[in-house]
Enzyme design. Structure first.
Site, short mmCIF file in Angstrom:
data_model
loop_
_atom_site.label_atom_id
_atom_site.label_comp_id
_atom_site.label_asym_id
_atom_site.label_seq_id
_atom_site.Cartn_x
_atom_site.Cartn_y
_atom_site.Cartn_z
N GLU A 11 0.83 -1.21 0.00
CA GLU A 11 0.00 0.00 0.00
C GLU A 11 0.86 1.25 0.00
O GLU A 11 0.59 2.21 -0.73
CB GLU A 11 -0.92 -0.01 1.23
CG GLU A 11 -1.94 -1.12 1.22
CD GLU A 11 -2.54 -1.40 2.58
OE1 GLU A 11 -3.64 -1.97 2.61
OE2 GLU A 11 -1.92 -1.06 3.60
N ASP A 192 -12.12 -9.96 3.40
CA ASP A 192 -13.02 -11.10 3.60
C ASP A 192 -14.14 -10.64 4.53
O ASP A 192 -14.02 -9.61 5.19
CB ASP A 192 -12.28 -12.28 4.23
CG ASP A 192 -11.78 -11.95 5.63
OD1 ASP A 192 -12.45 -12.35 6.59
OD2 ASP A 192 -10.73 -11.30 5.77
#
Length: 228
Positions: A11, A192
């Site tokens: 990131e 998730d």
């Protein structure tokens, strides 16, 4: 100057790829990157895993750079059935779900709460809408635990039923930002959904997509926030 704190190296690298005039500085074994994102000066760093590492990084950041606001990006596990992988969660507040002094203080001792900055929250919502990203706004649960077992999920949702997702760094960053009086917002991409089946995505595929999108998200947030 706006600080962008990333949870994962991929990131941080995605953000730096959009920057220019990057200057690296090491303080206390932590690397910080002063740069220009779009037209605005930013300072980027990795939080490290867990609330303590995140607090160390944030403290060094705030002690050594003129930070006006903090954007914290990263990954979380969703806790609501209406969420999907790659949805975005924008914090209105953060709770350290594993902070517990209830043996002394009763129910009031469960959780340490920190409020995100409303202007940063609204800026993030506007950018999510512009980028057509599905998003959820509310409470982020943070603790020094990787949440994967049913009993862990049940405890978080029982103690803090409004929690939208769980992760491991936001509590330290939010706690530190509150101590120094610096506005913050936490933005999490969902890898998730703990309460749903059939929602998995290969993590490498997820991380690449989420990181590239987060970098673009940050660039737009920085530009919009500075102009307000």
């Amino acid at each position: 100057m706006i600080a962008i704190i990333s949870a994962m190296n991929i990131e941080n690298e995605a953000i730096l790829a959009l920057c220019h005039d990057v200057k690296e500085k090491t303080i206390g074994n932590k690397k910080f990157y002063e740069a220009v994102l779009g037209d605005e000066k930013v300072i980027c760093c990795l939080s490290g895993c867990g609330k303590v590492n995140a607090t160390i990084s944030t403290t060094l950041l705030l002690e050594h750079f003129p930070v006006d606001a903090i954007l914290n990006i990263g990954t979380a596990g969703g806790l609501k059935e209406d969420e999907n992988v790659l949805d975005c969660v924008i914090s209105t507040s953060v709770v350290e779900h594993d902070f517990d002094t209830s043996a002394l203080d009763g129910e009031a001792g469960k959780g340490a709460f920190f409020e995100a900055d409303p202007l940063l929250v609204n800026t993030a919502k506007t950018v999510a809408e512009e980028m057509k990203i599905a998003y959820h706004v509310g409470l982020i649960a943070s603790g020094d635990q990787f949440i994967s077992h049913d009993e862990q999920i049940s405890k978080i949702l029982n103690d803090f039923p409004e929690s939208l997702c769980s992760e491991m760094e936001a509590g330290g960053i939010a706690h530190c930002a509150a101590h120094y009086g610096v506005p913050f917002v936490v933005i999490r991409s969902l890898s998730d959904i703990a309460v749903k089946e059939g929602n998995e995505m290969d993590f490498e595929e997820y991380a690449k997509k989420a990181s590239e999108r987060s970098a673009q998200f940050c660039e737009k947030c920085v530009a919009r926030y500075v102009k307000k």
